[in-house]
Design a protein around this motif. Structure first.
Motif, PDB file in Angstrom:
ATOM      1  N   TYR A  83       0.800  -1.220   0.000  1.00 47.07           N
ATOM      2  CA  TYR A  83       0.000   0.000   0.000  1.00 47.07           C
ATOM      3  C   TYR A  83       0.840   1.281   0.000  1.00 47.07           C
ATOM      4  N   ASN A  84       2.163   1.161   0.063  1.00 44.53           N
ATOM      5  CA  ASN A  84       2.988   2.360   0.201  1.00 44.53           C
ATOM      6  C   ASN A  84       4.173   2.462  -0.742  1.00 44.53           C
ATOM      7  N   PHE A  85       4.655   1.333  -1.295  1.00 46.13           N
ATOM      8  CA  PHE A  85       5.843   1.397  -2.126  1.00 46.13           C
ATOM      9  C   PHE A  85       5.567   0.869  -3.526  1.00 46.13           C
ATOM     10  N   TRP A  86       5.660   1.743  -4.490  1.00 45.67           N
ATOM     11  CA  TRP A  86       5.401   1.426  -5.892  1.00 45.67           C
ATOM     12  C   TRP A  86       6.270   0.262  -6.359  1.00 45.67           C
ATOM     13  N   ASN A  87       7.539   0.279  -5.975  1.00 47.35           N
ATOM     14  CA  ASN A  87       8.479  -0.730  -6.479  1.00 47.35           C
ATOM     15  C   ASN A  87       8.162  -2.143  -6.007  1.00 47.35           C
ATOM     16  N   SER A  88       7.348  -2.285  -4.964  1.00 48.55           N
ATOM     17  CA  SER A  88       6.975  -3.633  -4.521  1.00 48.55           C
ATOM     18  C   SER A  88       6.054  -4.308  -5.544  1.00 48.55           C
ATOM     19  N   HIS A  89       5.569  -3.551  -6.533  1.00 49.09           N
ATOM     20  CA  HIS A  89       4.668  -4.089  -7.556  1.00 49.09           C
ATOM     21  C   HIS A  89       5.388  -4.440  -8.865  1.00 49.09           C
ATOM     22  N   ILE A  90       6.682  -4.171  -8.937  1.00 45.36           N
ATOM     23  CA  ILE A  90       7.414  -4.404 -10.194  1.00 45.36           C
ATOM     24  C   ILE A  90       7.462  -5.893 -10.548  1.00 45.36           C
ATOM     25  N   GLU A  91       7.839  -6.735  -9.604  1.00 43.72           N
ATOM     26  CA  GLU A  91       7.920  -8.173  -9.899  1.00 43.72           C
ATOM     27  C   GLU A  91       6.556  -8.761 -10.268  1.00 43.72           C
ATOM     28  N   PRO A  92       5.473  -8.428  -9.507  1.00 48.81           N
ATOM     29  CA  PRO A  92       4.151  -8.913  -9.931  1.00 48.81           C
ATOM     30  C   PRO A  92       3.770  -8.444 -11.341  1.00 48.81           C
ATOM     31  N   GLN A  93       4.135  -7.195 -11.700  1.00 46.93           N
ATOM     32  CA  GLN A  93       3.865  -6.696 -13.055  1.00 46.93           C
ATOM     33  C   GLN A  93       4.560  -7.572 -14.099  1.00 46.93           C
ATOM     34  N   TRP A 104       6.667  -5.941 -21.026  1.00 48.33           N
ATOM     35  CA  TRP A 104       6.528  -5.177 -19.774  1.00 48.33           C
ATOM     36  C   TRP A 104       6.781  -3.718 -20.107  1.00 48.33           C
ATOM     37  N   LYS A 105       5.767  -2.908 -19.976  1.00 43.85           N
ATOM     38  CA  LYS A 105       5.857  -1.493 -20.339  1.00 43.85           C
ATOM     39  C   LYS A 105       5.435  -0.661 -19.133  1.00 43.85           C
ATOM     40  N   PRO A 106       6.338  -0.488 -18.158  1.00 42.37           N
ATOM     41  CA  PRO A 106       5.975   0.217 -16.931  1.00 42.37           C
ATOM     42  C   PRO A 106       5.652   1.682 -17.187  1.00 42.37           C
ATOM     43  N   ILE A 107       4.887   2.246 -16.278  1.00 43.49           N
ATOM     44  CA  ILE A 107       4.485   3.647 -16.399  1.00 43.49           C
ATOM     45  C   ILE A 107       5.208   4.487 -15.359  1.00 43.49           C
ATOM     46  N   ASN A 108       5.216   5.778 -15.585  1.00 42.70           N
ATOM     47  CA  ASN A 108       5.720   6.734 -14.604  1.00 42.70           C
ATOM     48  C   ASN A 108       4.613   6.963 -13.579  1.00 42.70           C
ATOM     49  N   LYS A 109       4.890   6.693 -12.311  1.00 46.15           N
ATOM     50  CA  LYS A 109       3.854   6.789 -11.276  1.00 46.15           C
ATOM     51  C   LYS A 109       3.355   8.214 -11.059  1.00 46.15           C
ATOM     52  N   HIS A 159      -1.372   7.418  -6.563  1.00 41.48           N
ATOM     53  CA  HIS A 159      -2.463   7.511  -5.584  1.00 41.48           C
ATOM     54  C   HIS A 159      -3.250   6.209  -5.485  1.00 41.48           C
ATOM     55  N   LEU A 160      -3.124   5.355  -6.502  1.00 37.99           N
ATOM     56  CA  LEU A 160      -3.798   4.055  -6.446  1.00 37.99           C
ATOM     57  C   LEU A 160      -3.237   3.180  -5.331  1.00 37.99           C
ATOM     58  N   LEU A 161      -2.014   3.460  -4.882  1.00 36.62           N
ATOM     59  CA  LEU A 161      -1.402   2.658  -3.833  1.00 36.62           C
ATOM     60  C   LEU A 161      -2.313   2.536  -2.617  1.00 36.62           C
ATOM     61  N   GLN A 162      -2.924   3.648  -2.215  1.00 30.30           N
ATOM     62  CA  GLN A 162      -3.726   3.607  -0.998  1.00 30.30           C
ATOM     63  C   GLN A 162      -5.217   3.458  -1.282  1.00 30.30           C
ATOM     64  N   ILE A 163      -5.569   3.322  -2.561  1.00 26.97           N
ATOM     65  CA  ILE A 163      -6.981   3.103  -2.911  1.00 26.97           C
ATOM     66  C   ILE A 163      -7.215   1.636  -3.241  1.00 26.97           C
ATOM     67  N   ARG A 164      -6.578   1.138  -4.286  1.00 28.09           N
ATOM     68  CA  ARG A 164      -6.669  -0.278  -4.704  1.00 28.09           C
ATOM     69  C   ARG A 164      -5.297  -0.700  -5.236  1.00 28.09           C
ATOM     70  N   PRO A 165      -4.356  -1.016  -4.352  1.00 29.40           N
ATOM     71  CA  PRO A 165      -2.984  -1.296  -4.808  1.00 29.40           C
ATOM     72  C   PRO A 165      -2.867  -2.475  -5.758  1.00 29.40           C
ATOM     73  N   GLU A 166      -3.832  -3.400  -5.710  1.00 31.67           N
ATOM     74  CA  GLU A 166      -3.747  -4.560  -6.603  1.00 31.67           C
ATOM     75  C   GLU A 166      -3.817  -4.156  -8.074  1.00 31.67           C
ATOM     76  N   ILE A 167      -4.392  -2.985  -8.364  1.00 34.03           N
ATOM     77  CA  ILE A 167      -4.468  -2.494  -9.743  1.00 34.03           C
ATOM     78  C   ILE A 167      -3.067  -2.298 -10.326  1.00 34.03           C
ATOM     79  N   ILE A 168      -2.141  -1.849  -9.495  1.00 31.87           N
ATOM     80  CA  ILE A 168      -0.803  -1.493  -9.964  1.00 31.87           C
ATOM     81  C   ILE A 168      -0.088  -2.695 -10.580  1.00 31.87           C
TER      82      ILE A 168
END
Length: 198
Positions: A83-93, A104-109, A159-168
């Motif tokens: 819910y707080n760190f964007w980079n924790s979602h890189i491996e799942p992506q 894999w085409k990551p976006i700028n947060k 801002h999605l981190l604290q709303i629905r982090p699974e989206i990331i």
């Protein structure tokens, strides 16, 4: 005095009920760390107290995170990183992209995503257009899709981190991909040629 998980859970509840401020939480943590009288023998208690002591280098003290600290203190899953760190979602992506044959085409947060008004509803739909200046190309909505001009609101992706982090976890999919997910683990991902040509 021994500090227990129960003591910290009571503090979480007080914060969530508006009975203690963020400064009160920080003061409690600081006093506990520097006191010769306070003692605890629990890694979760230690982590929580040190996180509360300095939100600048840890997690913001807010309602979302306080609920997560409370869950962790109750012995449930620790989801603070999710819910707080964007980079924790890189491996799942990367895993999702590999599973569904997408680059894999990551976006700028810091760039914008178009979202519908209520992302707490299920299921959630997402689709990725080509990006334009200041945007990621992603549009995410729940409920019935609408063509109304005010259906999507722009928000920074982070801002999605604290709303629905699974989206990331899905935001690394390439242009033209769509997804449909819900909180119960349903997942459908597919490539839509029409979107990639728009």
């Amino acid at each position: 005095m021994e500090i227990t998980r129960k003591d910290l859970i009571e503090l979480c509840d007080k914060f969530l009920n508006g009975e203690i401020s963020k400064e009160g939480i920080e003061n409690f943590a600081s006093n506990a760390i520097f006191s010769d009288d306070d003692d605890w023998d629990d890694e979760i208690i230690s982590d929580t107290i040190f996180e509360w002591d300095n939100e600048e280098i840890n997690f913001p003290i807010n309602n979302v995170n306080m609920e997560l600290w409370k869950k962790r203190l109750n012995g449930d899953e620790d989801e603070l990183l999710k819910y707080n760190f964007w980079n924790s979602h890189i491996e799942p992506q990367k895993k999702i992209c590999e599973k569904f044959d997408s680059l894999w085409k990551p976006i700028n947060k810091k760039l914008k995503i178009g979202v519908s008004k209520n992302l707490n509803l299920d299921p959630l739909n997402g689709l990725r257009h080509n990006s334009e200046k200041g945007t990621t190309g992603w549009f995410i909505w729940s409920g019935e899709y609408s063509e109304n001009d005010d259906f999507f609101e722009p928000i920074c992706a982070e801002h999605l981190l604290q709303i629905r982090p699974e989206i990331i976890d899905y935001l690394g999919l390439d242009v033209g991909f769509r997804f449909l997910i819900d909180k119960n683990g349903y997942e459908d991902i597919w490539f839509d040629k029409k979107i990639s040509k728009i």
